[in-house]
Design a protein around this motif. Structure first.
Motif, PDB file in Angstrom:
ATOM      1  N   LEU A   1       0.823  -1.207   0.000  1.00  0.00           N
ATOM      2  CA  LEU A   1       0.000   0.000   0.000  1.00  0.00           C
ATOM      3  C   LEU A   1       0.858   1.258   0.000  1.00  0.00           C
ATOM      4  O   LEU A   1       0.553   2.252  -0.683  1.00  0.00           O
ATOM      5  N   ILE A   2       1.930   1.236   0.775  1.00  0.00           N
ATOM      6  CA  ILE A   2       2.824   2.399   0.828  1.00  0.00           C
ATOM      7  C   ILE A   2       3.463   2.647  -0.531  1.00  0.00           C
ATOM      8  O   ILE A   2       3.551   3.783  -1.004  1.00  0.00           O
ATOM      9  N   MET A   3       3.929   1.576  -1.164  1.00  0.00           N
ATOM     10  CA  MET A   3       4.547   1.712  -2.482  1.00  0.00           C
ATOM     11  C   MET A   3       3.538   2.202  -3.511  1.00  0.00           C
ATOM     12  O   MET A   3       3.847   3.036  -4.369  1.00  0.00           O
ATOM     13  N   LEU A   4       2.309   1.698  -3.437  1.00  0.00           N
ATOM     14  CA  LEU A   4       1.270   2.135  -4.362  1.00  0.00           C
ATOM     15  C   LEU A   4       0.975   3.613  -4.181  1.00  0.00           C
ATOM     16  O   LEU A   4       0.833   4.366  -5.147  1.00  0.00           O
ATOM     17  N   PHE A   5       0.902   4.057  -2.932  1.00  0.00           N
ATOM     18  CA  PHE A   5       0.657   5.464  -2.661  1.00  0.00           C
ATOM     19  C   PHE A   5       1.806   6.325  -3.166  1.00  0.00           C
ATOM     20  O   PHE A   5       1.598   7.399  -3.739  1.00  0.00           O
ATOM     21  N   ALA A   6       3.038   5.837  -2.992  1.00  0.00           N
ATOM     22  CA  ALA A   6       4.216   6.587  -3.441  1.00  0.00           C
ATOM     23  C   ALA A   6       4.204   6.748  -4.951  1.00  0.00           C
ATOM     24  O   ALA A   6       4.598   7.793  -5.482  1.00  0.00           O
ATOM     25  N   LEU A   7       3.770   5.725  -5.661  1.00  0.00           N
ATOM     26  CA  LEU A   7       3.702   5.801  -7.120  1.00  0.00           C
ATOM     27  C   LEU A   7       2.611   6.766  -7.582  1.00  0.00           C
ATOM     28  O   LEU A   7       2.698   7.359  -8.658  1.00  0.00           O
ATOM     29  N   CYS A   8       1.579   6.912  -6.758  1.00  0.00           N
ATOM     30  CA  CYS A   8       0.463   7.780  -7.147  1.00  0.00           C
ATOM     31  C   CYS A   8       0.717   9.243  -6.828  1.00  0.00           C
ATOM     32  O   CYS A   8       0.062  10.120  -7.387  1.00  0.00           O
ATOM     33  N   VAL A   9       1.643   9.535  -5.954  1.00  0.00           N
ATOM     34  CA  VAL A   9       1.898  10.911  -5.540  1.00  0.00           C
ATOM     35  C   VAL A   9       2.198  11.825  -6.712  1.00  0.00           C
ATOM     36  O   VAL A   9       1.661  12.928  -6.802  1.00  0.00           O
ATOM     37  N   PRO A  10       3.056  11.452  -7.683  1.00  0.00           N
ATOM     38  CA  PRO A  10       3.348  12.356  -8.791  1.00  0.00           C
ATOM     39  C   PRO A  10       2.126  12.726  -9.619  1.00  0.00           C
ATOM     40  O   PRO A  10       2.144  13.700 -10.351  1.00  0.00           O
ATOM     41  N   ALA A  11       1.060  11.938  -9.516  1.00  0.00           N
ATOM     42  CA  ALA A  11      -0.124  12.235 -10.317  1.00  0.00           C
ATOM     43  C   ALA A  11      -0.906  13.408  -9.758  1.00  0.00           C
ATOM     44  O   ALA A  11      -1.766  13.953 -10.435  1.00  0.00           O
ATOM     45  N   PHE A  12      -0.635  13.798  -8.495  1.00  0.00           N
ATOM     46  CA  PHE A  12      -1.353  14.899  -7.889  1.00  0.00           C
ATOM     47  C   PHE A  12      -0.600  16.199  -8.114  1.00  0.00           C
ATOM     48  O   PHE A  12       0.612  16.271  -7.981  1.00  0.00           O
ATOM     49  N   ALA A  13      -1.348  17.252  -8.489  1.00  0.00           N
ATOM     50  CA  ALA A  13      -0.715  18.550  -8.663  1.00  0.00           C
ATOM     51  C   ALA A  13      -0.348  19.124  -7.306  1.00  0.00           C
ATOM     52  O   ALA A  13      -0.897  18.732  -6.273  1.00  0.00           O
ATOM     53  N   GLY A  14       0.599  20.086  -7.338  1.00  0.00           N
ATOM     54  CA  GLY A  14       1.036  20.706  -6.099  1.00  0.00           C
ATOM     55  C   GLY A  14      -0.023  21.635  -5.541  1.00  0.00           C
ATOM     56  O   GLY A  14      -1.032  21.940  -6.183  1.00  0.00           O
ATOM     57  N   THR A  15       0.238  22.106  -4.331  1.00  0.00           N
ATOM     58  CA  THR A  15      -0.755  22.949  -3.647  1.00  0.00           C
ATOM     59  C   THR A  15      -0.951  24.281  -4.361  1.00  0.00           C
ATOM     60  O   THR A  15      -2.071  24.808  -4.405  1.00  0.00           O
ATOM     61  N   ALA A  16       0.110  24.846  -4.879  1.00  0.00           N
ATOM     62  CA  ALA A  16      -0.020  26.133  -5.568  1.00  0.00           C
ATOM     63  C   ALA A  16      -0.843  26.004  -6.843  1.00  0.00           C
ATOM     64  O   ALA A  16      -1.649  26.883  -7.170  1.00  0.00           O
ATOM     65  N   ILE A  17      -0.645  24.896  -7.549  1.00  0.00           N
ATOM     66  CA  ILE A  17      -1.430  24.673  -8.773  1.00  0.00           C
ATOM     67  C   ILE A  17      -2.891  24.420  -8.425  1.00  0.00           C
ATOM     68  O   ILE A  17      -3.801  24.939  -9.080  1.00  0.00           O
ATOM     69  N   ASP A  18      -3.125  23.642  -7.367  1.00  0.00           N
ATOM     70  CA  ASP A  18      -4.506  23.379  -6.945  1.00  0.00           C
ATOM     71  C   ASP A  18      -5.218  24.655  -6.528  1.00  0.00           C
ATOM     72  O   ASP A  18      -6.446  24.759  -6.669  1.00  0.00           O
ATOM     73  N   ALA A  19      -4.469  25.605  -6.024  1.00  0.00           N
ATOM     74  CA  ALA A  19      -5.074  26.841  -5.517  1.00  0.00           C
ATOM     75  C   ALA A  19      -5.368  27.859  -6.616  1.00  0.00           C
ATOM     76  O   ALA A  19      -5.998  28.890  -6.340  1.00  0.00           O
ATOM     77  N   LEU A  20      -4.936  27.598  -7.823  1.00  0.00           N
ATOM     78  CA  LEU A  20      -5.169  28.546  -8.916  1.00  0.00           C
ATOM     79  C   LEU A  20      -6.667  28.718  -9.166  1.00  0.00           C
ATOM     80  O   LEU A  20      -7.404  27.744  -9.285  1.00  0.00           O
ATOM     81  N   THR A  21      -7.095  29.969  -9.269  1.00  0.00           N
ATOM     82  CA  THR A  21      -8.497  30.261  -9.589  1.00  0.00           C
ATOM     83  C   THR A  21      -8.684  30.587 -11.066  1.00  0.00           C
ATOM     84  O   THR A  21      -9.824  30.587 -11.557  1.00  0.00           O
TER      85      THR A  21
END
Length: 228
Positions: free
Chosen positions: A11-31
């Motif tokens: 599960l930890i390895m799977l989560f680690a592989l999925c992390v790059p798929a999420f945008a960073g906080t600054a990108i998520d905060a863009l309006t």
């Protein structure tokens, strides 16, 4: 217990592989939706390679292509929207990827490459309509003609103009009451109008004038092309 640890590690390895798929906080905060789609597309490229950065042109080109392909072109209808979107996207990328050498210099290079692509994408999104360029008419109207073809075409046009001129003269003579009889005394022309029609009228003169003008105009355009 071993099964438990094995499952936990998986599960930890799977989560680690999925992390790059999420945008960073600054990108998520863009309006700004335009900025967000640009930044998200670039972030996906950055996440696919740990060595990808903005200092190398080949990577910058990949980022530009990815961003240009991801945008909704019709939303970039003004220069202000395009510039603001790129600026906001770059600022978010600088915040979320501080290790990818997105310096002010590299950021400017990225902007300079991306802006014209976005402008072109917007223009192409407008129903395929492009500004009319009169010079293209002269360039394309005789495209594929050889000098021999043009010479033959000019001869045909010259004969056509002469024929129409003769008809025009006869039509005007008829309208103004002029005579078309021969010089022999007591003789007059008994020829029937060509094509079995009635005598020439003022309408014939009008059509003849239009025909001469059209053929002369086409000859002028092709002559200009040939002269080049």
């Amino acid at each position: 217990m071993k099964k438990f640890f094995a499952a936990a590690v998986a599960l930890i390895m799977l989560f680690a592989l999925c992390v790059p798929a999420f945008a960073g906080t600054a990108i998520d905060a863009l309006t700004d939706a335009n900025a967000k789609e640009i930044a998200t597309a670039v972030a996906q490229q950055l996440d696919q390679s740990a060595t990808a950065n903005f200092s190398q042109q080949n990577y910058r080109d990949q980022f530009v292509d990815a961003a240009a392909a991801a945008i909704t072109a019709a939303n970039y209808d003004t220069a202000e929207k395009r510039n603001a979107a790129i600026d906001n996207a770059v600022a978010a990328l600088q915040a979320d990827y501080p290790d990818r050498q997105l310096t002010e210099e590299n950021a400017q290079l990225f902007k300079d490459a991306l802006l014209p692509k976005i402008e072109k994408a917007y223009e192409e999104s407008q129903l395929g309509i492009k500004p009319f360029d009169p010079s293209e008419v002269v360039e394309n109207v005789a495209d594929g003609f050889s000098d021999g073809d043009l010479d033959a075409l000019f001869d045909t046009m010259r004969n056509t103009i002469n024929d129409l001129s003769d008809r025009l003269t006869g039509a005007f003579n008829t309208v103004t009451g002029g005579s078309s009889s021969s010089g022999d005394s007591g003789s007059s022309s008994t020829d029937q109008p060509e094509f079995g029609g009635s005598d020439a009228t003022g309408d014939t003169a009008i059509f003849a004038v239009i025909g001469v003008a059209a053929v002369a105009g086409a000859a002028l355009v092709l002559t200009r092309k040939k002269a080049k």
